[in-house]
Design an enzyme around this catalytic site. Structure first.
Site, short mmCIF file in Angstrom:
data_model
loop_
_atom_site.label_atom_id
_atom_site.label_comp_id
_atom_site.label_asym_id
_atom_site.label_seq_id
_atom_site.Cartn_x
_atom_site.Cartn_y
_atom_site.Cartn_z
N ARG A 1 1.11 -5.60 -5.00
CA ARG A 1 1.03 -6.50 -3.83
C ARG A 1 1.63 -7.75 -4.32
O ARG A 1 1.40 -8.69 -3.44
CB ARG A 1 -0.48 -6.63 -3.39
N ASP B 1 0.22 1.72 8.42
CA ASP B 1 -0.63 1.24 9.79
C ASP B 1 0.28 1.11 10.83
O ASP B 1 -0.36 1.07 11.96
CB ASP B 1 -0.85 -0.28 9.33
N ASP C 1 5.48 -8.08 5.61
CA ASP C 1 5.68 -9.15 4.74
C ASP C 1 6.30 -8.96 3.54
O ASP C 1 7.60 -9.91 3.36
CB ASP C 1 4.06 -9.47 3.90
N LYS D 1 8.26 0.60 5.39
CA LYS D 1 6.96 1.30 5.24
C LYS D 1 5.54 0.70 5.66
O LYS D 1 5.35 -0.42 5.62
CB LYS D 1 7.02 1.37 3.33
N THR D 2 4.71 1.61 5.93
CA THR D 2 3.39 1.33 5.96
C THR D 2 2.56 2.17 6.76
O THR D 2 3.29 2.76 8.11
CB THR D 2 3.01 -0.20 6.54
N GLY E 1 0.87 -1.08 -0.18
CA GLY E 1 0.05 -0.04 0.15
C GLY E 1 0.99 1.15 -0.06
O GLY E 1 1.99 1.20 0.63
P1 FBP Z 1 0.63 -1.90 3.64
O1 FBP Z 1 0.63 -2.51 4.94
O2 FBP Z 1 0.87 -2.68 2.31
O3 FBP Z 1 1.48 -0.70 3.71
O4 FBP Z 1 -0.72 -1.41 3.25
C1 FBP Z 1 -1.48 -0.95 4.34
C2 FBP Z 1 -2.99 -0.56 3.91
O5 FBP Z 1 -3.21 0.96 3.45
C3 FBP Z 1 -4.15 -0.83 5.05
O6 FBP Z 1 -4.39 0.29 5.86
C4 FBP Z 1 -5.30 -1.26 4.22
O7 FBP Z 1 -6.11 -2.31 4.62
C5 FBP Z 1 -4.83 -1.86 2.95
O8 FBP Z 1 -3.81 -1.42 2.79
C6 FBP Z 1 -5.74 -1.51 1.81
O9 FBP Z 1 -5.17 -2.10 0.75
P2 FBP Z 1 -5.39 -1.87 -0.95
O10 FBP Z 1 -4.47 -0.70 -1.14
O11 FBP Z 1 -4.97 -2.88 -1.74
O12 FBP Z 1 -6.90 -1.45 -1.10
#
Ligand code: FBP
Length: 551
Positions: free
Chosen positions: A145, A205, A176, A202-203, A81
């Site tokens: 992803r 979250d 991951d 990175k994230t 993400g």
């Molecule tokens: P990452 O862990 O890959 O950084 O992504 C987190 C996130 O933004 C979550 O908060 C959310 O649930 C998810 O990605 C949404 O995924 P997508 O971008 O595939 O809709």
């Protein structure tokens, strides 16, 4: 191309580096510290990573670094993400690489990890880099992803690296992606390949953190963006005094984002997934908790308020966790039959017929819209996509029903009118705050010194982050140090331990101490928009979470 005045101004912003990284590149020398151990499962992990387990931590000092003369080809990948600051990681890496040797080359693999598998890349130039400095988004090379995890994929990576004479790969990703970076580093070493792999945390979250990684990048900007929006809604609610706003916030699993936003805006209610699990609460328990606060406020004549709901909450409610994991397994096992069904009703009926009695009861207790959302496409890990489940709407419905019961019992005499919101994508590509711009640039710049020293299986690390940048420390942490073994789809796998909200940690304790007061006495804070130019106390402060954790 026309660009906004802010974008023009941000191009000129010079990110702040830790002091040691401000030295001439030729004089920055890595220092190897003590050997490290994994979080747990040490014996098993040392066998799984015979070439990269137990590496020493790395810091930097002043000296003479002969490695910087080398011409290097480096590949960079954005994985997962979006998170504000990703471009600056690439810019920092590019600048260090070119300062050390202008002949060196940075390959940006396009579209995430699949870019290296399909050999889709762009050779990054000054012109490209300069048009993305200090900007949000991952659009410079895009993200994806796809997971790099099989030997076949690793072999393709090897071939692509040979083709371009690539000496190192930098993977910018979450837990991951960095776990897979460590496995790829081990694979290269096992095969005698002289290709290094370095990760960057990175994230948005905020769940990739531990004693060596204080925060993942993007959390700062995303939570500040959401807090601005929540603060604006708080003020609107306090002005019209007629709505309850239910706001769901991103965060795939952990509730760090919701907690940070709660501390920054002081809403009436904020649910925390980790607490719900610890208290073994059901949807009804949570509903009762929310309804009681609404009734208390109504008794004071306050028929308005703010309730924050972390998107990951749904998987922390024990009965729903079981239900979701049953559905994940059923969808995976019966993929063919399931995907042949074309209507939502037929999908619901099919899954319902296969659920255990207990989970069927839970499934049937949910509104049909939520049942349907639980059956939407899984992510590449086979998990439900929580960002598609409208938990905030679920609670508006269940709370309405509960308030009707309380009204009959004479315990509620108010008016409940609710609005729902979801803040997620709004924050992931914002212009990085000064903190994220500085942190990300430093992570990328730092990564160069790790890979040019031939260090592999490391995560770029910048610490002491609640202090000004000149007091930050730069270095590298072996990824195996953050690992343990966990059950994933029925198999024990090496993974970086995901950091959930700690209920005895300082941020949660602070929230817990104040939440009853915020529930009844309107105490909203209005943080306003992220400021990029102005006094340091307005522009450079980091998150409350980091400040509390480091006080
Ligand atoms: P990452 O862990 O890959 O950084 O992504 C987190 C996130 O933004 C979550 O908060 C959310 O649930 C998810 O990605 C949404 O995924 P997508 O971008 O595939 O809709």
């Amino acid at each position: 191309m026309t660009i906004s005045p802010l974008q023009t101004a941000r191009y000129a912003y010079e990110p702040k580096l830790p002091l040691i990284l401000r030295e001439d590149v030729k004089t920055i020398v890595p220092v190897l510290g003590e050997k490290t151990q994994s979080q747990s499962d040490r014996e098993a992990l040392s066998k799984l990573f015979p070439n990269t387990y137990g590496l020493p931590k790395v810091s930097f000092t002043k000296g003479s670094n002969p490695n910087t003369a080398k011409k290097l080809n480096v590949g960079v990948i954005l994985s997962g993400g979006q998170a504000p600051g990703g471009h600056n990681v690439i810019c920092g890496l590019y600048d260090a690489l070119k300062k050390a040797n202008p002949e060196s080359c940075l390959y940006g693999f396009r579209g995430g990890p699949s870019g290296i598998l399909e050999d889709k890349y762009v050779v990054l130039t000054d012109e490209i880099i300069n048009s993305y400095r200090n900007t949000g988004g991952f659009d410079m090379i895009q993200s994806g992803r796809t997971k790099l995890e099989t030997e076949e994929q690793f072999e393709v990576c090897t071939q692509v690296c040979h083709k371009h004479n690539i000496n190192a790969i930098v993977i910018i990703g979450g837990d991951d992606s960095n776990t897979n970076a460590a496995i790829l580093a081990e694979y290269f070493r096992k095969k005698g390949e002289d290709i290094c792999v370095v990760g960057c945390p990175k994230t948005i979250d905020g769940d990739l953190k531990n004693e060596s990684i204080e925060t993942s990048f993007g959390f700062d900007t995303a939570t500040k963006t959401y807090s601005e929006l929540i603060g604006n809604i708080c003020r609107d609610a306090n002005s019209s005094r007629k709505y309850w706003h239910f706001i769901r916030l991103m965060g795939r699993s952990a509730s760090h984002i919701a907690l940070e936003c709660a501390i920054s805006t002081q809403p009436n209610i904020c649910l925390v997934g980790e607490e719900v699990e610890a208290r073994n609460q059901s949807i009804q328990d949570i509903t009762n908790y929310i309804a009681d606060i609404i009734a208390k406020r109504a008794a004071n004549g306050d028929n308005y308020g703010i309730c924050l709901v972390p998107e990951g909450l749904i998987e922390f409610v024990p009965s729903l966790k079981v239900l979701i994991s049953e559905i994940n397994d059923l969808v995976a096992k019966n993929e063919k039959e399931f995907s042949a069904l074309h209507t939502t009703a037929s999908k619901i009926a099919y899954i319902e017929s296969l659920l255990t009695d207990e989970s069927k009861k839970v499934f049937n207790s949910l509104p049909e819209s939520i049942e349907a959302q639980l059956l939407l496409d899984r992510d590449p890990h086979g998990n439900v996509q929580v960002s598609l489940i409208e938990t905030e709407k679920l609670f508006i419905e269940t709370v309405k029903k509960r308030l009707a019961v309380l009204a009959k019992e004479g315990k509620y005499n108010g008016k409940f009118s609710a609005m729902n919101h979801f803040f997620g994508y709004e924050g992931r590509c914002a212009f990085p705050s000064n903190f994220d711009a500085d942190y990300c640039y430093s992570l990328g710049y730092n990564a160069y010194f790790l890979l040019s020293a031939g260090l592999t299986g490391y995560l770029s690390s910048v610490t002491n982050l609640s202090k000004p940048a000149e007091q930050w420390n730069a270095g590298g942490i072996p990824i195996t140090m953050m690992m343990n073994l966990e059950q994933r789809h029925g198999e024990l796998k090496p993974v970086i331990k995901k950091a959930l909200v700690e209920l005895d940690g300082k941020p949660f304790k602070y929230f817990e101490k104040h939440r009853d007061e915020w529930a009844v006495t309107t105490s909203f804070l209005y943080p306003g928009a992220i400021q990029y130019f102005g006094p340091s106390e307005v522009c450079d402060t980091t998150t409350k979470t980091l400040a509390l954790e480091q006080c």
